[in-house]
Design a protein around this motif. Structure first.
Motif, PDB file in Angstrom:
ATOM      1  N   THR A   1     -11.225   9.937   5.847  1.00 13.85           N
ATOM      2  CA  THR A   1     -12.237   8.887   5.975  1.00 13.85           C
ATOM      3  C   THR A   1     -12.186   8.227   7.350  1.00 13.85           C
ATOM      4  O   THR A   1     -13.215   7.831   7.890  1.00 13.85           O
ATOM      5  CB  THR A   1     -12.021   7.845   4.852  1.00 13.85           C
ATOM      6  OG1 THR A   1     -12.131   8.538   3.617  1.00 13.85           O
ATOM      7  CG2 THR A   1     -13.033   6.737   4.905  1.00 13.85           C
ATOM      8  N   ALA A   2     -11.014   8.119   7.923  1.00 17.24           N
ATOM      9  CA  ALA A   2     -10.855   7.459   9.228  1.00 17.24           C
ATOM     10  C   ALA A   2     -11.684   8.146  10.310  1.00 17.24           C
ATOM     11  O   ALA A   2     -12.007   7.545  11.328  1.00 17.24           O
ATOM     12  CB  ALA A   2      -9.382   7.467   9.631  1.00 17.24           C
TER      13      ALA A   2
ATOM     14  N   GLY B   1      -2.448  10.319   4.812  1.00 18.54           N
ATOM     15  CA  GLY B   1      -3.676   9.943   4.115  1.00 18.54           C
ATOM     16  C   GLY B   1      -3.470   9.018   2.948  1.00 18.54           C
ATOM     17  O   GLY B   1      -4.025   7.913   2.939  1.00 18.54           O
TER      18      GLY B   1
ATOM     19  N   LYS C   1       0.842  -1.215   0.000  1.00 17.89           N
ATOM     20  CA  LYS C   1       0.000   0.000   0.000  1.00 17.89           C
ATOM     21  C   LYS C   1       0.875   1.262   0.000  1.00 17.89           C
ATOM     22  O   LYS C   1       0.471   2.304   0.508  1.00 17.89           O
ATOM     23  CB  LYS C   1      -0.869   0.016   1.271  1.00 17.89           C
ATOM     24  CG  LYS C   1      -1.805  -1.146   1.417  1.00 17.89           C
ATOM     25  CD  LYS C   1      -3.143  -0.785   0.783  1.00 17.89           C
ATOM     26  CE  LYS C   1      -4.094  -1.940   0.648  1.00 17.89           C
ATOM     27  NZ  LYS C   1      -4.375  -2.675   1.847  1.00 17.89           N
TER      28      LYS C   1
ATOM     29  N   ASP D   1      -7.383   8.566   3.381  1.00 16.18           N
ATOM     30  CA  ASP D   1      -7.719   7.772   4.577  1.00 16.18           C
ATOM     31  C   ASP D   1      -7.668   8.584   5.863  1.00 16.18           C
ATOM     32  O   ASP D   1      -8.349   8.261   6.834  1.00 16.18           O
ATOM     33  CB  ASP D   1      -6.742   6.586   4.715  1.00 16.18           C
ATOM     34  CG  ASP D   1      -6.951   5.552   3.624  1.00 16.18           C
ATOM     35  OD1 ASP D   1      -8.019   5.577   2.978  1.00 16.18           O
ATOM     36  OD2 ASP D   1      -6.048   4.719   3.415  1.00 16.18           O
TER      37      ASP D   1
ATOM     38  N   ALA E   1      -4.289   5.609  10.250  1.00 24.40           N
ATOM     39  CA  ALA E   1      -4.611   7.038  10.248  1.00 24.40           C
ATOM     40  C   ALA E   1      -5.148   7.462  11.615  1.00 24.40           C
ATOM     41  O   ALA E   1      -4.759   8.509  12.139  1.00 24.40           O
ATOM     42  CB  ALA E   1      -5.633   7.346   9.155  1.00 24.40           C
TER      43      ALA E   1
ATOM     44  N   GLY F   1      -4.350   3.766   5.247  1.00 26.68           N
ATOM     45  CA  GLY F   1      -5.200   2.805   5.955  1.00 26.68           C
ATOM     46  C   GLY F   1      -5.877   3.502   7.128  1.00 26.68           C
ATOM     47  O   GLY F   1      -5.248   4.307   7.814  1.00 26.68           O
ATOM     48  N   ALA F   2      -7.163   3.172   7.349  1.00 23.23           N
ATOM     49  CA  ALA F   2      -7.950   3.913   8.344  1.00 23.23           C
ATOM     50  C   ALA F   2      -7.398   3.726   9.760  1.00 23.23           C
ATOM     51  O   ALA F   2      -7.296   4.683  10.533  1.00 23.23           O
ATOM     52  CB  ALA F   2      -9.399   3.483   8.278  1.00 23.23           C
TER      53      ALA F   2
ATOM     54  N   GLU G   1     -15.211  12.112   0.292  1.00 24.09           N
ATOM     55  CA  GLU G   1     -14.594  12.377   1.604  1.00 24.09           C
ATOM     56  C   GLU G   1     -15.249  13.588   2.267  1.00 24.09           C
ATOM     57  O   GLU G   1     -15.460  13.600   3.490  1.00 24.09           O
ATOM     58  CB  GLU G   1     -13.087  12.608   1.426  1.00 24.09           C
ATOM     59  CG  GLU G   1     -12.340  11.329   1.059  1.00 24.09           C
ATOM     60  CD  GLU G   1     -11.089  11.529   0.207  1.00 24.09           C
ATOM     61  OE1 GLU G   1     -10.458  10.514  -0.139  1.00 24.09           O
ATOM     62  OE2 GLU G   1     -10.769  12.683  -0.159  1.00 24.09           O
TER      63      GLU G   1
END
Ligand SMILES: NC(=O)C1=CN([C@@H]2O[C@H](COP(=O)(O)OP(=O)(O)OC[C@H]3O[C@@H](n4cnc5c(N)ncnc54)[C@H](OP(=O)(O)O)[C@@H]3O)[C@@H](O)[C@H]2O)[C@@H](O)CC1
Ligand SMILES: Nc1ncnc2c1ncn2[C@@H]1O[C@H](COP(=O)(O)OP(=O)(O)O)[C@@H](O)[C@H]1O
Ligand SMILES: [K+]
Length: 512
Positions: A355-356, A323, A259, A352, A331, A327-328, A380
C-alpha cells in the motif's frame, strides 16, 4: 499435478487427439455423455435405484450433443426423458447432429421455449446448453427457462451441468450476462477448466476421463496450462544432521508500539514452518512490548533505513518480510533498503509494504528482483495494478473473459517477481507466465481463513520457506497450500494465532 485448461487449450487437445487418429469426436461425445450419467448416479445414488424423470436442455453446439447422449443413456436406463433444443437441428455440428438423430429415434425434441412447464415436475435437470463455446451472454430468450431453473433449485431438484454451468465462462469462472445458470454438480471432461476454480463458484465440479492422452498434445500450446498446487514434501524435511543455519535466518520487520502483533504472527509462522532462526526487527519504542511477548523468536532494534542496512550486513539473514503492521511511512523507508541489500536474496512484501507504494507503483517495480514475492489481497492488488484490476472487475459481455489468471500473470510480468493474489482462489504467477492456483473451494473450502491476521501468517510462512532455501514460486505455492490445510485441520473457530500452531499436526499428517 492437476492441470486446469482454458477453452482454447481444451479445443486444441481435442483436435490433436482426433487428428492423431487416437479417437473420433463421436467417441469423445459418447464418453462425455456416459461420464455425466455416471457422475449423476455417483452424486445422487437414489437416482440410480429406480427410474425417474429428467429434463435435458440442449444447446446448438457440442455441449448440446453431449446432452443428447445423456438423454439416450437415461432413456435406456428406463427413465422418462424430455429433451428441449435451443436452435435449429439442421445447424448442429456433425457429431451433435448424429446424437440428435439417435435420440430422435427414441423420443421427441421440443423447442426450448416449451421447457419451463416440464421443469416443474422433474427429478433431474441436465444443463447442456453451452459449455466451452460460450461466446456471449444468454439473451432474454432464456429468461423463462432460467427462472424455471431457479424454481428447480428452490424445489431441491438435482441439477447437473454438462462441462460447466451455461452462461459461465470456462476460462474465468465469470458469469457472462445475466442469465448464467447454477448447477449443484458440474461434470467436466479430461481436465477441469480454469473457470471451475476461479471466482465464487457454487456447486461442485468433477472431471470424467474421456480417454484423451494429454501429454503428447501439449507441444502446440503457446502457454503452459495453469495447475493446481501440488506440494513437494521433500522441501519441508529436516535431516538429522542439519544445523539451524542450514534452514536460514528470517527477519520480520515490525511496526511501532501497539502495532507489533501482525509482525509477531508472521514471525511465529516463519519459525513454525522451519526457518532455523527468526528475528523481529523492531523500532526502539516497541522493543519492550515485543520483548515481553516472545521466547524462541529473537529481537533486533531496527529504527530506520540505515539501521536495517546495517542489520542486513549479516549474510546469514537470507529472507526478509516487510508489511504486516509496518505502517506506510516506515515501509517507504525500509522497503528500498531491503530489496537493494547486497546479501539478502529473498524479500516478501505484504500489506503496508504494498500500500505504501500505491502512489508510485512503478518506483516499487523498478526496485524489485526475482527473489521478491508480493502477496496482495484484492484491495492491495488494485492499488498497485489499478489498470489490471479494472480489466478484471469489468462486467464481461463476451467470452472468454479476462480472468484472475490473466491478471496475476500480467502483474507478475510487470513487477518482475512472483505475485500471489489472495482469495479462496489464490493465484500465483511468476514473470515467465508460470501460474498455479491454490483453490480453497469444494472439499478444500476454508471459510474460517477470512479472519484478521491470516494474511500475516501466510506472509510468514512464505518468508520461512524462502529462508530455508525454497525458490520463490515454490515457497509461495507451498505456503498457500499449507495455510489452507492448517485452516481445514483446525476447523471452525479458527483465529490467525491458531494457524502456525496447527502446522505440526499438518506436517505429521504429511508424514514429515
Ligand atoms: N473439447 C472436447 O474435447 C470435448 C467437448 N465436448 C463438449 O463440447 C462442448 C464444446 O462444444 P462447442 O465448442 O460446440 O461449444 P458449445 O459450448 O456447445 O457452444 C457453442 C455453440 O453455442 C453458440 N453460442 C455461444 N454462446 C451463445 C449465446 N450466448 N447465445 C446463443 N448461442 C451461443 C455458438 O454459436 P455462435 O457463437 O457461433 O453463434 C455455437 O453454436 C464442451 O463444453 C463439451 O460439453 C465433449 O463432447 C467431449 C469432448
Ligand atoms: N473465504 C476464504 N476462503 C479461503 N481463504 C480465504 C478466505 N478469505 C480469506 N482467505 C485467505 O486468508 C488470507 C487473508 O489475508 P488478508 O486479506 O491479507 O488478511 P489480513 O490482512 O487480515 O492478514 C489470504 O491468504 C486469503 O487467501
Ligand atoms: K452446460
Amino acid at each position: 499435478m492437476t492441470e486446469l485448461l482454458t477453452a482454447a487449450q481444451m479445443r486444441a487437445i481435442e483436435q490433436a487427439a482426433i487428428e492423431s487418429g487416437e479417437v473420433t469426436g463421436l467417441e469423445l461425445m459418447e464418453r462425455a455423455g456416459r461420464g455425466v450419467v455416471e457422475a449423476v448416479f455417483e452424486e445422487w445414488p437414489e437416482l440410480a435405484e429406480t427410474s425417474h424423470r429428467a429434463v435435458v436442455l440442449c444447446g446448438p453446439g457440442n455441449n448440446g450433443g453431449d446432452g443428447f447422449v445423456v438423454a439416450r443413456l437415461l432413456k435406456e436406463w428406463g427413465w422418462d426423458v424430455e429433451v428441449f433444443l435451443y436452435g435449429d437441428p439442421a445447424r448442429l455440428p456433425s457429431d451433435a447432429r448424429v446424437n440428435y438423430e439417435r435420440w430422435a429415434a427414441l423420443g421427441e425434441v421440443l423447442p426450448l421455449s416449451a421447457a419451463p412447464s416440464a421443469m416443474t415436475e422433474t427429478d433431474l435437470l441436465v444443463d447442456a446448453l453451452f459449455g466451452t463455446g460460450l461466446g456471449r451472454g444468454l439473451s432474454d430468450e432464456f429468461q423463462d427457462v432460467w427462472d424455471s431453473h431457479l424454481d428447480c433449485i428452490a424445489d431441491g431438484v438435482a441439477i447437473v451441468a454438462v462441462d460447466i454451468a451455461s452462461g459461465v465462462c470456462a476460462d474465468s469462472g465469470k458469469e457472462i450476462g445475466i442469465y448464467a445458470f447454477v448447477a449443484e454438480l458440474e461434470v467436466s471432461f479430461h481436465r477441469l477448466k480454469q473457470g471451475h476454480v476461479l471466482g465464487d463458484r457454487m456447486g461442485r465440479a468433477i472431471v470424467k476421463d474421456i480417454g484423451i492422452n494429454t501429454w503428447q498434445h501439449h507441444g502446440s500450446q503457446t502457454c503452459e496450462p495453469v495447475t493446481l498446487v501440488c506440494i513437494e514434501e521433500s522441501s519441508l524435511f529436516k535431516t538429522p544432521f542439519d544445523h539451524k543455519y542450514d534452514h536460514g535466518h528470517a527477519l520480520i520487520l515490525s511496526g511501532g508500539a501497539g502495532k507489533t502483533g501482525a509482525a509477531r504472527l508472521a514471525a511465529r509462522a516463519s519459525l513454525r514452518i522451519g526457518a532455523g532462526l527468526v528475528t523481529l526487527g523492531v523500532p526502539g519504542a516497541a522493543q519492550m512490548e515485543v520483548a515481553g511477548q516472545i521466547t524462541a523468536l529473537m529481537l533486533r532494534r531496527v529504527e530506520d533505513g540505515d539501521g536495517l542496512a546495517s542489520v542486513l550486513e549479516d549474510e546469514r539473514l537470507n529472507a526478509v518480510c516487510l508489511g504486516p503492521g509496518l505502517g506506510a511511512e516506515r515501509a517507504r523507508e525500509l522497503v528500498p533498503m531491503a530489496v537493494r541489500a547486497e546479501h539478502t536474496p529473498y524479500i516478501v512484501l505484504d500489506a503496508d509494504a504494498l500500500t505504501a507504494f500505491a502512489e508510485e507503483p512503478e518506483a516499487l517495480f523498478g526496485m524489485l528482483h526475482e527473489g521478491c514475492v508480493l502477496t496482495p489481497h484484492g484491495g492491495e492488488f488494485a492499488r498497485l495494478f489499478p489498470d489490471i484490476a479494472e480489466k478484471l472487475k469489468a462486467v464481461p459481455t463476451k467470452g472468454p473473459a479476462y480472468s484472475k489468471v490473466d491478471a496475476t500473470r500480467e502483474a507478475a510480468a510487470r513487477a518482475g517477481c512472483v505475485v500471489l493474489f489472495k482469495g479462496p482462489d489464490t493465484v500465483i504467477a511468476d514473470p515467465d507466465g508460470r501460474c498455479i492456483i491454490n483453490s480453497a473451494q469444494y472439499e478444500r473450502a476454508a471459510p474460517w481463513l477470512a479472519t484478521a491476521g491470516s494474511g500475516d501468517v501466510l506472509a510468514g510462512f512464505i518468508t520461512g520457506l524462502l529462508a530455508r532455501g525454497v525458490a520463490p514460486m515454490q515457497a509461495a505455492e507451498t505456503a498457500a497450500w499449507l495455510h489452507v490445510e492448517c485452516a481445514r485441520s483446525f476447523g471452525p473457530g479458527l483465529i490467525a494465532e491458531d494457524l502456525p500452531e496447527e502446522l505440526p499436526k499438518v506436517f505429521r499428517d504429511l508424514g514429515l
